[in-house]
Design an enzyme around this catalytic site. Structure first.
Site, PDB file in Angstrom:
ATOM      1  N   GLY A   1       0.822  -1.208   0.000  1.00 32.85           N
ATOM      2  CA  GLY A   1       0.000   0.000   0.000  1.00 32.85           C
ATOM      3  C   GLY A   1       0.853   1.253   0.000  1.00 32.85           C
TER       4      GLY A   1
ATOM      5  N   TYR B   1       3.900  -3.412   2.594  1.00 35.60           N
ATOM      6  CA  TYR B   1       3.205  -2.705   3.675  1.00 35.60           C
ATOM      7  C   TYR B   1       2.499  -3.701   4.586  1.00 35.60           C
ATOM      8  CZ  TYR B   1       0.160   0.602   6.103  1.00 35.60           C
ATOM      9  OH  TYR B   1      -0.483   1.346   7.078  1.00 35.60           O
TER      10      TYR B   1
ATOM     11  N   HIS C   1       7.857  -8.218  -3.475  1.00 33.71           N
ATOM     12  CA  HIS C   1       6.579  -8.528  -4.130  1.00 33.71           C
ATOM     13  C   HIS C   1       6.682  -9.833  -4.934  1.00 33.71           C
ATOM     14  CE1 HIS C   1       4.362  -4.772  -3.308  1.00 33.71           C
ATOM     15  NE2 HIS C   1       5.572  -4.234  -3.259  1.00 33.71           N
TER      16      HIS C   1
ATOM     17  N   GLU D   1       4.260 -11.374  -6.316  1.00 34.48           N
ATOM     18  CA  GLU D   1       3.211 -11.432  -7.342  1.00 34.48           C
ATOM     19  C   GLU D   1       3.663 -10.917  -8.699  1.00 34.48           C
ATOM     20  OE1 GLU D   1       2.426  -7.493  -5.082  1.00 34.48           O
ATOM     21  OE2 GLU D   1       3.325  -9.461  -4.730  1.00 34.48           O
TER      22      GLU D   1
ATOM     23  N   SER E   1     -21.704  -6.973 -28.048  1.00 36.64           N
ATOM     24  CA  SER E   1     -20.901  -5.936 -28.695  1.00 36.64           C
ATOM     25  C   SER E   1     -19.850  -6.512 -29.629  1.00 36.64           C
ATOM     26  CB  SER E   1     -20.201  -5.085 -27.626  1.00 36.64           C
ATOM     27  OG  SER E   1     -19.208  -5.851 -26.955  1.00 36.64           O
ATOM     28  N   GLY E   2     -19.497  -7.781 -29.425  1.00 37.92           N
ATOM     29  CA  GLY E   2     -18.394  -8.372 -30.173  1.00 37.92           C
ATOM     30  C   GLY E   2     -17.100  -8.328 -29.396  1.00 37.92           C
ATOM     31  N   GLY E   3     -17.116  -7.639 -28.224  1.00 37.83           N
ATOM     32  CA  GLY E   3     -15.955  -7.610 -27.350  1.00 37.83           C
ATOM     33  C   GLY E   3     -15.807  -8.928 -26.606  1.00 37.83           C
TER      34      GLY E   3
ATOM     35  N   ASP F   1     -15.829  -9.785 -23.332  1.00 33.40           N
ATOM     36  CA  ASP F   1     -16.718 -10.121 -22.220  1.00 33.40           C
ATOM     37  C   ASP F   1     -18.107 -10.538 -22.691  1.00 33.40           C
ATOM     38  OD1 ASP F   1     -14.563  -9.368 -20.648  1.00 33.40           O
ATOM     39  OD2 ASP F   1     -15.275  -7.316 -20.438  1.00 33.40           O
TER      40      ASP F   1
ATOM     41  N   LYS G   1      -9.988 -10.575 -16.441  1.00 34.51           N
ATOM     42  CA  LYS G   1      -9.997 -10.613 -17.905  1.00 34.51           C
ATOM     43  C   LYS G   1      -9.236 -11.818 -18.460  1.00 34.51           C
ATOM     44  CE  LYS G   1     -11.116  -7.609 -20.789  1.00 34.51           C
ATOM     45  NZ  LYS G   1     -12.441  -7.379 -21.404  1.00 34.51           N
TER      46      LYS G   1
END
Length: 520
Positions: free
Chosen positions: A58, A86, A176, A178, A230-232, A234, A376
């Protein structure tokens, strides 16, 4: 049906830019993870019943008395805890240790030396070395270890780089794990999640698809549902999931607003209507959008006009359908996270999320959001599992308002046609030259200015196209892509020779910041 949430990790967020990345890494290991604000109530944590808790990094200075703190009862839950950056500092202070301003701030690569060969978290992670290459980002450091803890790693600039209390299963690391820059980061997180927290790997793409399909089938039953396609990525994945779950009960509404990429409307209809048998109503609203945008040049007003026009068209079409009970949306987990703040107000809300853009109240459908727990990258993997073409799933980001915000100033049909062709040439050459997936976003921009050029023996006074290509990890910052000169030369020549309304092509070499990725 496998219980995807039988084992799970809770991540308490102190506001680090890497917090979502922690959650993604845990899920990549195969265990469900969820983000909550650092000050979430103890009852919520108990009800969530995690196998382990991770405290994120953080921006606060832990030495500031007003900086963020945890409910101290969290340390009495008898649950393994891993503090990162943090998170390590705040755990140390709250359990009786101390922290101070570091003599040398560390931002970037660092090498830590392991002090405990038998450490459950770090011991033997790299079997060939007693040191680990890690990524640091801190200006504060722990100066005194809390009672019951021992030192397990240090670096030249940070004498207390990692600590552990094996009896209570509490661990703290200043680096980190990650981020990909930490060489053995995945192994370290696996140690915590699988070995220390004793989690089972149920969070897999196949299990997620099966569970979502069964859940949707059960929830919708024999009723009908609509989706704005939409074709996107998602909305395409939602359409495929719903098609598997309820088949003919699904109706998709696809709006061609005249601001799509070249051939996009045809591709969407072929993939979903012809190949997958999804019922798709295609609405040709191009002239309606152009008329609504006529005379408007302000970027924000254009966005609002496009959003409202989409809602109006969707509303008109949905009213023609009978006995619709559900409305599906492609909301994903980052949208949910970014719409929530901490209960104390210490965490800032990034944005208010409205996936469809504020549908009118008279559309009284029950909302279904199958992807609201997914990142995503998970959505894309599910799309692959469902058989959606990779070139649809892994395309570069495309703004909601489409070409409307890549045409500077007023949007006209003529401008959209020019830009569509130019953008398609750019994408075509990126693909042919194996550059498309080496950069993170690329597109063309229409500039409503004219420039002198020469074609053959004739003077040419036509429009200008700008090309934009960037490299980025999180889209919060970006550098312009150093595409080969020969490549840019070829793209420029093709655009000018194949589009008679263009006389000049320029390349954008602005980074973010100070520029933004999109031009509007």
């Amino acid at each position: 049906m496998i219980n995807l949430y039988q084992d799970k990790i809770l991540i308490l967020d102190f506001g680090s830019q890497y917090t979502q990345l922690i959650a993604r890494r845990i899920r990549e290991i195969g265990v469900y993870s969820e983000l909550m604000a650092f000050d979430v109530s103890l009852d919520v944590i108990k009800n969530f019943n995690p196998n382990g808790i991770i405290l994120s990094g953080g921006p606060d200075s832990v030495t500031d008395p007003s900086s963020s703190r945890l409910d101290p009862d969290i340390f009495n839950l008898n649950i393994p805890i891993l503090g990162i950056c943090y998170g390590m500092q705040v755990m140390s202070i709250q359990l009786g240790g101390e922290a101070k301003l570091a003599e040398k701030h560390e931002y970037g690569f660092s090498e830590i030396s392991l002090k405990e060969k038998n450490s459950k978290l770090l011991g033997g992670v790299d079997k060939n070395s007693e040191t680990l290459a890690v990524w640091m980002s801190h200006g504060i450091e722990v100066s005194r270890i809390p009672p019951g803890f021992k030192l397990i790693a240090s670096s030249d600039n940070c004498s207390i780089a990692a600590i552990e209390n094996e009896k209570r299963s509490f661990y703290g690391i200043q680096f980190h794990p990650e981020v990909t820059h930490t060489k053995n980061g995945k192994e370290i997180l696996e140690r915590f999640v699988l070995d220390i927290c004793k989690s089972i790997k149920n969070w897999t793409v196949k299990n997620i698809v099966n569970n979502l399909t069964e859940k949707l089938s059960r929830e919708i039953g024999s009723k009908k549902i609509i989706l704005g396609l939409s074709g996107g990525v998602d909305s395409s994945v939602v359409a495929s999931l719903l098609n598997n779950a309820v088949g003919k009960q699904l109706t998709c509404i696809f709006v061609d607003n005249g601001l799509l990429r070249l051939g996009e409307a045809k591709q969407v209809m072929e993939v979903f209507s012809k190949n997958m048998g999804v019922k798709v109503i295609k609405v040709d609203a191009r002239e309606r959008f152009y008329k609504a945008l006529s005379g408007e040049s302000d970027p924000e007003q254009k966005r609002k006009i496009i959003g409202k026009c989409f809602i109006d068209v969707f509303d008109d079409e949905s009213k023609k359908l009978k006995n619709i009970d559900f409305l599906a949306q492609g909301t994903i987990y980052p949208d949910v996270i970014e719409s929530a703040g901490s209960s104390s107000g210490n965490a800032k809300v990034i944005k208010s999320h409205h996936n469809v853009g504020g549908l009118p109240a008279e559309i009284n459908f029950k909302l279904i959001e199958p992807l609201r727990e997914l990142f995503k990258d998970e959505v894309r993997k599910i799309g692959e599992e469902l058989g959606i073409p990779k070139d649809m799933l892994y395309r570069h980001p495309f703004p909601g308002p489409g070409l409307g915000v890549r045409i500077l100033g007023e949007v006209k049909k003529e401008y959209a046609e020019i830009l569509r062709k130019a953008d398609n040439i750019f994408m075509d050459e990126l693909t042919k030259n194996n550059l498309y997936y080496k950069i993170n976003q690329a597109f063309a921009v229409f500039l409503p200015i004219k420039s002198v050029g020469v074609t053959g023996d004739e003077r040419r006074y036509e429009y200008v196209i700008a090309l934009r290509a960037v490299e980025t990890i999180d889209f919060m910052t970006a550098t312009w892509a150093k595409l080969p000169y020969d490549f840019l030369d070829k793209v420029s020549n093709r655009i000018i020779n194949e589009i008679d309304k263009v006389s000049r092509v320029v390349y954008d070499i602005s980074g973010k910041p100070p520029a933004t990725i999109e031009w509007e």
